[in-house]
Structures are given as C-alpha cells and as structure tokens.
Design a protein around this motif. Sequence first.
Motif, PDB file in Angstrom:
ATOM      1  N   THR A 137      -4.229  11.807   4.470  1.00  0.00           N
ATOM      2  CA  THR A 137      -3.727  13.332   4.196  1.00  0.00           C
ATOM      3  C   THR A 137      -2.535  13.786   4.629  1.00  0.00           C
ATOM      4  OG1 THR A 137      -4.411  14.085   6.134  1.00  0.00           O
ATOM      5  CG2 THR A 137      -6.099  13.745   4.522  1.00  0.00           C
ATOM      6  N   GLY A 138      -1.664  12.643   5.394  1.00  0.00           N
ATOM      7  CA  GLY A 138      -0.468  12.942   6.010  1.00  0.00           C
ATOM      8  C   GLY A 138      -0.435  13.657   7.351  1.00  0.00           C
ATOM      9  N   LYS A 139      -1.557  13.914   7.675  1.00  0.00           N
ATOM     10  CA  LYS A 139      -1.873  14.352   9.065  1.00  0.00           C
ATOM     11  C   LYS A 139      -2.930  13.434   9.833  1.00  0.00           C
ATOM     12  CE  LYS A 139      -1.240  19.407   7.706  1.00  0.00           C
ATOM     13  NZ  LYS A 139      -1.993  20.760   7.931  1.00  0.00           N
ATOM     14  N   ASP A 140      -3.683  12.721   9.497  1.00  0.00           N
ATOM     15  CA  ASP A 140      -4.471  11.744  10.166  1.00  0.00           C
ATOM     16  C   ASP A 140      -3.873  10.537  10.113  1.00  0.00           C
ATOM     17  OD1 ASP A 140      -4.593  11.292   7.382  1.00  0.00           O
ATOM     18  OD2 ASP A 140      -6.550  10.671   7.327  1.00  0.00           O
ATOM     19  N   LEU A 141      -4.262   9.642  10.930  1.00  0.00           N
ATOM     20  CA  LEU A 141      -3.807   8.270  11.176  1.00  0.00           C
ATOM     21  C   LEU A 141      -4.699   7.355  11.698  1.00  0.00           C
ATOM     22  CD1 LEU A 141      -0.988   6.804  11.033  1.00  0.00           C
ATOM     23  CD2 LEU A 141      -0.766   7.152  13.375  1.00  0.00           C
ATOM     24  N   LEU A 142      -5.023   6.234  10.716  1.00  0.00           N
ATOM     25  CA  LEU A 142      -5.992   5.253  10.994  1.00  0.00           C
ATOM     26  C   LEU A 142      -5.158   4.051  11.432  1.00  0.00           C
ATOM     27  CD1 LEU A 142      -8.819   3.722  10.967  1.00  0.00           C
ATOM     28  CD2 LEU A 142      -8.299   3.206   8.692  1.00  0.00           C
ATOM     29  N   HIS A 143      -5.476   3.314  12.767  1.00  0.00           N
ATOM     30  CA  HIS A 143      -4.760   2.332  13.500  1.00  0.00           C
ATOM     31  C   HIS A 143      -5.695   1.112  13.387  1.00  0.00           C
ATOM     32  CE1 HIS A 143      -1.564   4.223  15.495  1.00  0.00           C
ATOM     33  NE2 HIS A 143      -2.080   5.223  15.451  1.00  0.00           N
ATOM     34  N   THR A 144      -5.250   0.104  12.564  1.00  0.00           N
ATOM     35  CA  THR A 144      -5.853  -1.262  12.561  1.00  0.00           C
ATOM     36  C   THR A 144      -4.921  -2.225  13.009  1.00  0.00           C
ATOM     37  OG1 THR A 144      -7.094  -0.503  10.697  1.00  0.00           O
ATOM     38  CG2 THR A 144      -7.138  -2.802  11.241  1.00  0.00           C
TER      39      THR A 144
ATOM     40  N   GLN B  50      -7.599  18.023  18.014  1.00  0.00           N
ATOM     41  CA  GLN B  50      -7.008  16.905  17.816  1.00  0.00           C
ATOM     42  C   GLN B  50      -8.179  15.930  18.199  1.00  0.00           C
ATOM     43  OE1 GLN B  50      -4.382  15.775  16.178  1.00  0.00           O
ATOM     44  NE2 GLN B  50      -5.310  13.545  16.141  1.00  0.00           N
ATOM     45  N   ALA B  51      -8.754  15.294  17.132  1.00  0.00           N
ATOM     46  CA  ALA B  51      -9.981  14.367  17.427  1.00  0.00           C
ATOM     47  C   ALA B  51      -9.597  12.734  17.250  1.00  0.00           C
ATOM     48  CB  ALA B  51     -10.962  14.667  16.413  1.00  0.00           C
ATOM     49  N   TYR B  52     -10.116  12.135  18.089  1.00  0.00           N
ATOM     50  CA  TYR B  52      -9.839  10.629  18.260  1.00  0.00           C
ATOM     51  C   TYR B  52     -11.288   9.988  18.203  1.00  0.00           C
ATOM     52  CZ  TYR B  52      -8.993   6.305  20.861  1.00  0.00           C
ATOM     53  OH  TYR B  52      -8.958   4.837  21.055  1.00  0.00           O
ATOM     54  N   PHE B  53     -11.341   8.954  17.447  1.00  0.00           N
ATOM     55  CA  PHE B  53     -12.423   8.152  17.066  1.00  0.00           C
ATOM     56  C   PHE B  53     -12.015   6.725  17.343  1.00  0.00           C
ATOM     57  CE2 PHE B  53     -13.090  11.936  14.514  1.00  0.00           C
ATOM     58  CZ  PHE B  53     -14.349  12.429  15.199  1.00  0.00           C
ATOM     59  N   ALA B  54     -12.761   5.828  18.095  1.00  0.00           N
ATOM     60  CA  ALA B  54     -12.382   4.558  18.464  1.00  0.00           C
ATOM     61  C   ALA B  54     -13.638   3.630  17.842  1.00  0.00           C
ATOM     62  CB  ALA B  54     -12.128   4.099  19.877  1.00  0.00           C
ATOM     63  N   GLY B  55     -13.404   2.550  17.096  1.00  0.00           N
ATOM     64  CA  GLY B  55     -14.291   1.702  16.642  1.00  0.00           C
ATOM     65  C   GLY B  55     -14.551   0.521  17.624  1.00  0.00           C
ATOM     66  N   THR B  56     -13.383   0.138  18.198  1.00  0.00           N
ATOM     67  CA  THR B  56     -13.172  -0.820  19.241  1.00  0.00           C
ATOM     68  C   THR B  56     -11.914  -0.996  19.932  1.00  0.00           C
ATOM     69  OG1 THR B  56     -13.746  -3.451  19.433  1.00  0.00           O
ATOM     70  CG2 THR B  56     -12.177  -2.704  17.616  1.00  0.00           C
ATOM     71  N   GLY B  57     -12.096  -1.287  21.255  1.00  0.00           N
ATOM     72  CA  GLY B  57     -10.726  -1.469  21.854  1.00  0.00           C
ATOM     73  C   GLY B  57     -10.172  -0.245  22.316  1.00  0.00           C
TER      74      GLY B  57
ATOM     75  N   SER C 167       0.678  -1.227  -0.037  1.00  0.00           N
ATOM     76  CA  SER C 167      -0.061   0.183   0.118  1.00  0.00           C
ATOM     77  C   SER C 167       0.739   1.260   0.041  1.00  0.00           C
ATOM     78  CB  SER C 167      -1.101   0.050   1.327  1.00  0.00           C
ATOM     79  OG  SER C 167      -1.497   1.262   1.332  1.00  0.00           O
ATOM     80  N   THR C 168       0.550   2.287  -0.632  1.00  0.00           N
ATOM     81  CA  THR C 168       1.225   3.398  -0.712  1.00  0.00           C
ATOM     82  C   THR C 168       0.811   4.473   0.337  1.00  0.00           C
ATOM     83  OG1 THR C 168      -0.512   4.525  -2.071  1.00  0.00           O
ATOM     84  CG2 THR C 168       1.270   3.456  -3.100  1.00  0.00           C
ATOM     85  N   THR C 169      -0.324   4.049   1.301  1.00  0.00           N
ATOM     86  CA  THR C 169      -0.687   4.793   2.181  1.00  0.00           C
ATOM     87  C   THR C 169      -0.668   4.155   3.706  1.00  0.00           C
ATOM     88  OG1 THR C 169      -3.073   3.837   2.061  1.00  0.00           O
ATOM     89  CG2 THR C 169      -2.621   5.957   0.797  1.00  0.00           C
ATOM     90  N   THR C 170      -0.173   3.028   3.740  1.00  0.00           N
ATOM     91  CA  THR C 170      -0.265   2.164   5.062  1.00  0.00           C
ATOM     92  C   THR C 170       1.094   1.751   5.052  1.00  0.00           C
ATOM     93  OG1 THR C 170      -2.338   1.457   4.555  1.00  0.00           O
ATOM     94  CG2 THR C 170      -1.341   0.113   6.216  1.00  0.00           C
TER      95      THR C 170
ATOM     96  N   TYR D 289      -7.147   8.980  14.299  1.00  0.00           N
ATOM     97  CA  TYR D 289      -6.903  10.311  14.711  1.00  0.00           C
ATOM     98  C   TYR D 289      -6.801  11.401  13.704  1.00  0.00           C
ATOM     99  CZ  TYR D 289      -4.712   7.976  18.737  1.00  0.00           C
ATOM    100  OH  TYR D 289      -4.577   7.054  19.845  1.00  0.00           O
ATOM    101  N   VAL D 290      -7.428  12.371  13.886  1.00  0.00           N
ATOM    102  CA  VAL D 290      -7.531  13.492  12.757  1.00  0.00           C
ATOM    103  C   VAL D 290      -7.531  14.819  13.531  1.00  0.00           C
ATOM    104  CG1 VAL D 290     -10.047  13.301  12.523  1.00  0.00           C
ATOM    105  CG2 VAL D 290      -8.728  14.044  10.648  1.00  0.00           C
ATOM    106  N   PRO D 291      -6.780  15.893  12.902  1.00  0.00           N
ATOM    107  CA  PRO D 291      -7.112  17.247  13.334  1.00  0.00           C
ATOM    108  C   PRO D 291      -8.102  17.858  12.485  1.00  0.00           C
ATOM    109  CG  PRO D 291      -5.154  17.066  11.710  1.00  0.00           C
ATOM    110  CD  PRO D 291      -5.609  15.664  12.037  1.00  0.00           C
TER     111      PRO D 291
END
Length: 586
Positions: free
Chosen positions: A246-253, A307-314, A204-207, A300-302
């Motif tokens: 976007t370079g500023k956000d981050l999704l953790h899986t 700074q905002a944080y959203f959790a789907g699980t855990g 992946s180019t984004t991950t 995580y996304v500004p």
Amino acid sequence: MFHLLWKTLVLSPVVLGVTVLVCAKAMAAAEVASSSENTKPKAANTSIFIQTEQPKVNQQLVAQKTDENKVLEEVNRYSSEGKNQNSLSQVTSVSQFSDVQPTDWAFQALQSLVERYGCIAGYPNSTYRGNRALTRYEFAAGLNACLDRVNELIATATGDLVTKQDLATLQRLQEEFSAELATLRGRVDSLEARTAELEANQFSTTTKLVGEAIFAVSDIFGNNTGDANNTVFQDRVRLDLQTSFTGKDLLHTRLAAGNALAFNQVDNAGLPINTAEGTQTFQIGSTGNNGVIIDWLAYYVPIGPVQAYFAGTGGIHSDYVPTNNPYFEDFDGGNGALSTFASESPIYRIGGGAGAALTLPLGSSGSFFKPSLTIGYLASNANNPGPNQGLLEGNYAALGQLNFSVGDRLSIGATYVHGYHGAGGGNLFDFGGGLGSTIRVVGTNQANTLSTLNASSSNSYGIEAAFKPSDKLSVSGFISYHDVTGFGAGDDYEAWSYGLGVALPDLGKKGNVLGIFAGAEPYARNRGGVFAGTGNDIPYHFEGFYKYRVSDNVSITPGVIWLTSPGQNSNNDDAIIGTLRTTFTF
C-alpha cells in the motif's frame, strides 16, 4: 505556406510570454548569485534523533552521478515535478498558483500562458516558484514545452494580427537555444530508454532488495584465553527483500548466511569459561559454513494511529520498540557498536521468535512532547504443536514500554518484560532460542543459566535514555534489573546490567562515528548450587570503535573490547578483543 506563416505569427505571443517569465526568474536569480548557471538547490540538513545515522542504501540500483544525470536533474526540477503529480497535472487558471499574486509584474504574461495557451504546468503543491534561480537548461525546457504547445495549436489557432518583430523574436530564441534543445531531446530519449530497460528487467514492482555484507578480522588476547584462540576472518551476509503493498506497510523477508563464531574464553586453570561476554554483533545468527536461512520474516502496517508489527520468525523486541541508544544500535548490523552488549540494553535480548506488537501514540503528532506506549508478545517455539510448546504454552516474553520523546534531543524509555521459561534448561538472554537452547548473546554464565529441572519466570525492569546536546555529541545509557523465580528449590536469582556510551558523529568526516561505551554485562552474584564459588565479581566491559565511512556503501570500523573479571572472577586474566570490521551496504 502563407497560411502557415500567418498562424505562426498569431501564436508568437506564447513565446514572448515565456521570454517575459524567464526574464523574471533570471532577475530574481541575479539578486542572489552572479551566475544562475552555477545555482543549485541545497538539501535540507534534517536529522531525526531516534534514527541514528545509518548509511543503508534502500534501493535496488545505484546510479552513478554523471554530468548527464546532473543536467537531467536540473531539467526535472522544472518539468518533471509538475508532470508527475496526481491532482495538478495541468493548471487551467493562474489563480491555482498559491504563490502568484495579481500585483506581480509578470502576472498578465503568466495569465496568458496559463489560461489562453495552456502550456504551463504547476508543481504538486500548487506553486509556480517564479522567484527562484534557473539554468539555461531549465529555460530551454520551459521554452520547449511551449514550442510543443505551439505546434499542437498552429493548425487551428486564431487571434489578432501580430508584427513581424514577434516572429523574429521567436526565431532568435530558437537559434539561441537550439543546442540546449537538441541536447535535452537526446538526453531525455536516452533516459527514457534506460528507464524502460530497468522496468523490463526488475524482478518486482512492489519489492526492493537491501543487502549487507560484513567482513571482519578479529583476535582475542589474554594469557590462557589468547593461547586458546587464533586470529580469524569471519563473514556474515543479509539480503532483505522489502515489499510494500500500500505504500505505508512493509514486509521483510530476510535471508542470512554466515560463519562467524564467538571466541572461547579460558580461566586460569585452563578450563573454558561458559560466558557470552564480548560477543560481537556480526556473530549473531551464524548459520555455520555460510548456509542460507530465512532468519527474519516480519510485517509492519499502520492500523489507524497504531503501528502494528507481526513476526513470523526471528522477531526480537528491538524490531518494534525504541532502544534509545543512537549510533550504537544497528540491529546487530555492521554500522553500530562492535558488541551485542553496547548495541542495546540486555532487556531486549530476553525471548524472541513469532508474535505481534502495537505502538500507540499518546500525544498529538505535532507536539513537542511525544509519549507513546508499546506492548509486544513473542513466543520462542510458536511453530511447535507439542506439549508445553506452541504460541501460548511454550517459552514467551511479553514486553511493555512507555516511550517519552522531548523534541529531537531527548528520549527516554521505561521497560518491563515478563518471561516464561519452561523446564529443560535454556538461558535468560537467549534471543528467542527457546526451550533447551544453548544460545546466549550477552552476559555471564551465572546471569544466563536457568534451571534444567523446573520452569522459571522472569520479571525484568529497565530504563533507557539518550540525550543529544548537539549534532556532534550524543550520550546514551541504560540500567536493567532481572528477577528470576524458579519453581524449584534454589532456582531463584537476581541479575543486573548497566552501561553508558558517548558518541561523536561526523568526527573527521560526515558519516563517521567515534563511539566509547562502558558498563557491566549481565551478572548474578551470590548464586548457590553449582555456581557456588564460581565467581562473585562484577564483569566490566569497555569498548571503543571508530566507524570510517569510505563511501555511502562502504565503511571500515576498527575497534577494541576490554573485558575485566571474565566469568565474574577477578582471578581470571582480562581479555582484549581487537576487530577490524568492513561493512558493505547496498
């Protein structure tokens, strides 16, 4: 042939200009070093207090340092920085360089190279950096750039007649640096081939993938408790897919697997002590027999300054709020304290699951004093549509924390957590286990157990602070008070917890940490009902560990945990846990 020679002579001032500028750099280098070939840039020793030293390697591939790579790094310092820019790929006027003045003795030569021949590229911050040292490979790279430009212009160039001595200078330069030029071309071709192969095979180019694997040998000692347990070899693995759009956000899986279990503690009567005292961080989230699950999904996304944080699980509170416990906190990873108690205040262990949080800075970004406000909400059973469940009607924990940072040496947090715990049992420090869960990650049975017949609410208050008087010493601690109000008779109780830690970073070797922590795990005294007579003493916890960094990716941590009055009963024998933990990060 004569026509080609004529045009070569016309363009030879380009090479002479390069010679003048390179000599200028060489003279500057001679003032600070006797040999420019051995001059290398030193990395700035920057340290951020809130971010404890953590040897995580956030990259997909780790390239070994070879002589070839070092040479390419030197070349890149001269050429690649100027080429890999967005706003200044090619300067057209010497005035675009902020560090070049008309009074500089090499100004005219540089002006000719920039404005007449266009073979000089600046750095991304609009500087030329003509007063720093350079190596022969950097000189060759600059010479090669202008020679390539000469070849492009040779068919159409016109200008004043030059002497044969200019052509002789050009020939001598080519002969002198022919070996370096040939080496550069070969190594750049090799690097381009390797880069193309990596790009063709990346998933992946984004991950990117960040992983951690923990191997731990552990045992517990202490009369009946020691007899009831054996030496164990346990593991836990986490694979975190980190994606940015976007370079500023981050999704953790994050995928997790493990087989680690906490020890069973036994009282003097041979009966089990139902307690979470001494639970170690790598025993959190055990899937049993190394089954693989998605144990954390968060984004995580500004949003403007927030700074905002959203959790789907855990999701847990320490994901989004400072815990102010540097060198001990590692988010239940393998590079901090051994125990869940020493890693962070128990107030952050109340609730968890799915939800959101916001952190709002209250001061200017460049100020010495940096206050901020964090609010968060996590629901333990947010995915369950059943009665008294879901995002709003099930178990939840709402957090508010004022954060104060004074420079990079002092940080303080004042925390409040309100929790709702539905009827059906459960535990106060359940890490998001939810209704009826048997999960408990810290503290005694008396401090954890909630009413099975009635719902309860909890109001918790905590102070966390960390002070770093020097780069070699860090002191941190916390205190928390928990007021639980049950909706039935005799369901109310209070719990306390406190701890203090001292860390000595870089002891013996850069990246090593010696940590000593002491305090009282969450306990509740004078509880009636089924807890009457079960113990009314304070359970103290003492811990020491030494993390030795073998390399950037491997660390070994021997440590000891000493528990007094397990189960809040001084009649029970003390328990001592010994652990040898090895952590691999990649």
